[in-house]
Design a protein around this motif. Structure first.
Motif, PDB file in Angstrom:
ATOM      1  N   GLY A 163       0.819  -1.208   0.000  1.00 19.36           N
ATOM      2  CA  GLY A 163       0.000   0.000   0.000  1.00 19.36           C
ATOM      3  C   GLY A 163       0.855   1.261   0.000  1.00 19.36           C
ATOM      4  N   LEU A 164       1.915   1.270   0.810  1.00 20.34           N
ATOM      5  CA  LEU A 164       2.815   2.424   0.829  1.00 20.34           C
ATOM      6  C   LEU A 164       3.539   2.555  -0.514  1.00 20.34           C
ATOM      7  N   PHE A 165       3.869   1.428  -1.126  1.00 22.56           N
ATOM      8  CA  PHE A 165       4.478   1.441  -2.449  1.00 22.56           C
ATOM      9  C   PHE A 165       3.564   2.127  -3.463  1.00 22.56           C
ATOM     10  N   LEU A 166       2.275   1.799  -3.446  1.00 20.59           N
ATOM     11  CA  LEU A 166       1.326   2.434  -4.365  1.00 20.59           C
ATOM     12  C   LEU A 166       1.229   3.932  -4.112  1.00 20.59           C
ATOM     13  N   VAL A 167       1.242   4.331  -2.849  1.00 20.32           N
ATOM     14  CA  VAL A 167       1.176   5.758  -2.520  1.00 20.32           C
ATOM     15  C   VAL A 167       2.417   6.485  -3.016  1.00 20.32           C
ATOM     16  N   TYR A 168       3.581   5.900  -2.779  1.00 26.34           N
ATOM     17  CA  TYR A 168       4.825   6.511  -3.249  1.00 26.34           C
ATOM     18  C   TYR A 168       4.805   6.717  -4.768  1.00 26.34           C
ATOM     19  N   VAL A 169       4.394   5.682  -5.493  1.00 23.47           N
ATOM     20  CA  VAL A 169       4.391   5.766  -6.951  1.00 23.47           C
ATOM     21  C   VAL A 169       3.395   6.822  -7.422  1.00 23.47           C
ATOM     22  N   ALA A 170       2.198   6.801  -6.866  1.00 20.72           N
ATOM     23  CA  ALA A 170       1.158   7.726  -7.316  1.00 20.72           C
ATOM     24  C   ALA A 170       1.547   9.184  -7.058  1.00 20.72           C
ATOM     25  N   LEU A 171       2.125   9.466  -5.906  1.00 19.39           N
ATOM     26  CA  LEU A 171       2.456  10.848  -5.561  1.00 19.39           C
ATOM     27  C   LEU A 171       3.718  11.352  -6.259  1.00 19.39           C
ATOM     28  N   SER A 172       4.548  10.455  -6.758  1.00 16.72           N
ATOM     29  CA  SER A 172       5.803  10.871  -7.392  1.00 16.72           C
ATOM     30  C   SER A 172       5.698  10.967  -8.908  1.00 16.72           C
ATOM     31  N   ILE A 173       4.643  10.432  -9.496  1.00 15.66           N
ATOM     32  CA  ILE A 173       4.520  10.439 -10.951  1.00 15.66           C
ATOM     33  C   ILE A 173       4.445  11.862 -11.534  1.00 15.66           C
ATOM     34  N   PRO A 174       3.661  12.797 -10.968  1.00 18.08           N
ATOM     35  CA  PRO A 174       3.607  14.145 -11.592  1.00 18.08           C
ATOM     36  C   PRO A 174       4.973  14.795 -11.746  1.00 18.08           C
ATOM     37  N   PHE A 175       5.785  14.788 -10.690  1.00 20.72           N
ATOM     38  CA  PHE A 175       7.114  15.398 -10.783  1.00 20.72           C
ATOM     39  C   PHE A 175       7.972  14.689 -11.822  1.00 20.72           C
ATOM     40  N   THR A 176       7.937  13.360 -11.844  1.00 23.25           N
ATOM     41  CA  THR A 176       8.804  12.608 -12.747  1.00 23.25           C
ATOM     42  C   THR A 176       8.384  12.789 -14.192  1.00 23.25           C
ATOM     43  N   VAL A 177       7.086  12.788 -14.463  1.00 21.31           N
ATOM     44  CA  VAL A 177       6.616  13.026 -15.834  1.00 21.31           C
ATOM     45  C   VAL A 177       7.016  14.420 -16.297  1.00 21.31           C
ATOM     46  N   PHE A 178       6.826  15.405 -15.441  1.00 19.01           N
ATOM     47  CA  PHE A 178       7.194  16.772 -15.790  1.00 19.01           C
ATOM     48  C   PHE A 178       8.690  16.887 -16.051  1.00 19.01           C
ATOM     49  N   LEU A 179       9.494  16.190 -15.248  1.00 18.29           N
ATOM     50  CA  LEU A 179      10.944  16.217 -15.439  1.00 18.29           C
ATOM     51  C   LEU A 179      11.340  15.561 -16.759  1.00 18.29           C
ATOM     52  N   LEU A 180      10.752  14.409 -17.057  1.00 20.36           N
ATOM     53  CA  LEU A 180      11.146  13.662 -18.252  1.00 20.36           C
ATOM     54  C   LEU A 180      10.624  14.296 -19.542  1.00 20.36           C
ATOM     55  N   THR A 181       9.552  15.063 -19.474  1.00 21.47           N
ATOM     56  CA  THR A 181       9.101  15.745 -20.685  1.00 21.47           C
ATOM     57  C   THR A 181      10.178  16.698 -21.203  1.00 21.47           C
ATOM     58  N   GLY A 182      10.912  17.321 -20.300  1.00 18.62           N
ATOM     59  CA  GLY A 182      12.007  18.187 -20.732  1.00 18.62           C
ATOM     60  C   GLY A 182      13.099  17.419 -21.448  1.00 18.62           C
ATOM     61  N   PHE A 183      13.403  16.216 -20.999  1.00 16.16           N
ATOM     62  CA  PHE A 183      14.429  15.409 -21.651  1.00 16.16           C
ATOM     63  C   PHE A 183      13.981  14.956 -23.038  1.00 16.16           C
ATOM     64  N   PHE A 184      12.752  14.476 -23.138  1.00 14.63           N
ATOM     65  CA  PHE A 184      12.288  13.991 -24.438  1.00 14.63           C
ATOM     66  C   PHE A 184      12.132  15.134 -25.437  1.00 14.63           C
ATOM     67  N   ARG A 185      11.760  16.324 -24.982  1.00 11.49           N
ATOM     68  CA  ARG A 185      11.679  17.469 -25.891  1.00 11.49           C
ATOM     69  C   ARG A 185      13.048  17.862 -26.418  1.00 11.49           C
ATOM     70  N   SER A 186      14.093  17.657 -25.604  1.00 11.11           N
ATOM     71  CA  SER A 186      15.440  18.076 -26.006  1.00 11.11           C
ATOM     72  C   SER A 186      16.106  17.100 -26.976  1.00 11.11           C
ATOM     73  N   LEU A 187      15.510  15.934 -27.207  1.00 11.81           N
ATOM     74  CA  LEU A 187      16.123  14.955 -28.107  1.00 11.81           C
ATOM     75  C   LEU A 187      15.911  15.344 -29.570  1.00 11.81           C
ATOM     76  N   SER A 188      16.873  14.979 -30.391  1.00  8.75           N
ATOM     77  CA  SER A 188      16.804  15.295 -31.817  1.00  8.75           C
ATOM     78  C   SER A 188      15.710  14.480 -32.507  1.00  8.75           C
ATOM     79  N   ASP A 189      15.119  15.095 -33.546  1.00  8.12           N
ATOM     80  CA  ASP A 189      14.047  14.423 -34.287  1.00  8.12           C
ATOM     81  C   ASP A 189      14.579  13.470 -35.357  1.00  8.12           C
ATOM     82  N   GLU A 190      15.850  13.615 -35.741  1.00  7.51           N
ATOM     83  CA  GLU A 190      16.364  12.843 -36.866  1.00  7.51           C
ATOM     84  C   GLU A 190      16.336  11.339 -36.610  1.00  7.51           C
ATOM     85  N   MET A 191      16.736  10.926 -35.391  1.00  6.46           N
ATOM     86  CA  MET A 191      16.764   9.495 -35.090  1.00  6.46           C
ATOM     87  C   MET A 191      15.361   8.899 -35.119  1.00  6.46           C
TER      88      MET A 191
END
Length: 300
Positions: A163-191
């Motif tokens: 149960g604590l594992f589910l809470v940790y995952v659910a509450l941490s997803i917004p920050f992690t998604v927001f962080l990773l969107t910056g990385f995926f936007r910075s990748l080149s389109d050619e590949m």
């Protein structure tokens, strides 16, 4: 040299950025603040480590002196042994390592495809969805503890590591998604375009092309989540009641009352040191990778 070159004016030198001068008051003030903050944190760290080897008398009478008494008695690790035995840190340490590792990995596994879909697949409404996720980062998790507790009680997952594992995952997803969107936007389109020309599906492109390119961002997200979950205390206090399920932070919270009642302040500070040092060492070892990963994500 031609006549045109003679009549041409030399290019104007760019103006220096504000505060870039050597003796700029703003630059000096910033350096003073940074150095003062660093010195204060180093002083606190020194006091914490030194006090964990001292007797209670030494802690209060000689707070910044080197520890002496336990070394003279041939028991330099006495406080750490006391904290480890009395607080049950052995089982709690193993529980925390497994829980934090599993939660951090699950957070990245869920967030990476979501961030990729929001930034690279042209999903309808991806902009508002990204903004909604960013808003979710600003909601204090303290405000949702009661609904979460009621929901987990309904499905009998309170006092449960899952149960604590589910809470940790659910509450941490917004920050992690927001962080990773910056990385995926910075990748080149050619590949990605080359993979599409070769007939690769979006799923194969994601796993075979984009994930390896975003490895720095994934590692950064994994480390930041691990550090945050390792030090998390409030959720563990609310959702865990059985000592067999205690994390390190939860065990330290319980140990605090007993140690204070027995005036075992050296053992209490040793317990804090046991909790703090692993993540401090991890950050010092991987600081360059974390900083590099964060800067890569700001490319676009």
């Amino acid at each position: 040299m031609t006549v045109a070159d003679v009549g041409r004016k030399a290019p104007r030198r760019p103006r220096p950025a504000p505060g870039a001068g050597r003796r700029s008051p703003l630059r000096v003030l910033g350096m003073v603040v940074v150095l003062g903050f660093t010195a204060f944190n180093l002083l606190v760290l020194y006091w914490l480590i030194a006090a964990s080897f001292k007797t209670p008398v030494e802690i209060f009478t000689k707070p910044f002196a080197l520890p002496v008494r336990w070394f003279q008695l041939g028991k330099p690790l006495r406080n750490f042994a006391y904290a480890w035995d009395q607080a049950g840190f052995g089982d709690a340490f193993l529980t925390t390592v497994v829980l934090v590792a599993a939660s951090s990995a699950a957070i990245v596994l869920v967030s990476a495809p979501a961030a990729y879909a929001l930034t690279r697949l042209g999903v309808r409404g991806s902009g508002p969805l990204t903004n909604l996720i960013a808003v979710g980062m600003g909601v204090p998790f303290q405000t949702v503890i009661i609904p979460l507790f009621i929901g987990l009680s309904t499905v009998h997952l309170t006092d449960s590591l899952f149960g604590l594992f589910l809470v940790y995952v659910a509450l941490s997803i917004p920050f992690t998604v927001f962080l990773l969107t910056g990385f995926f936007r910075s990748l080149s389109d050619e590949m990605e375009e080359a993979a599409a020309i070769d007939g690769a599906s979006p799923l194969r492109t994601f796993f075979a092309v984009m994930l390896p390119l975003a490895r720095g961002g994934l590692i950064t997200a994994l480390i930041l989540n691990a550090i945050g979950l390792w030090n998390e205390t409030l959720l563990a206090i609310v959702f865990l009641q059985s000592q067999a399920h205690f994390t390190l932070a939860r065990a330290l919270f319980t140990f605090y009352g007993a140690a204070e009642y027995q005036s075992e302040y050296g053992g209490l500070i040793a317990g804090v040191t046991i909790l703090v040092l692993p993540m401090l060492v991890l950050y010092l070892v991987l600081a360059r990778r974390i900083i590099t990963g964060l800067t890569l994500g700001s490319g676009k």
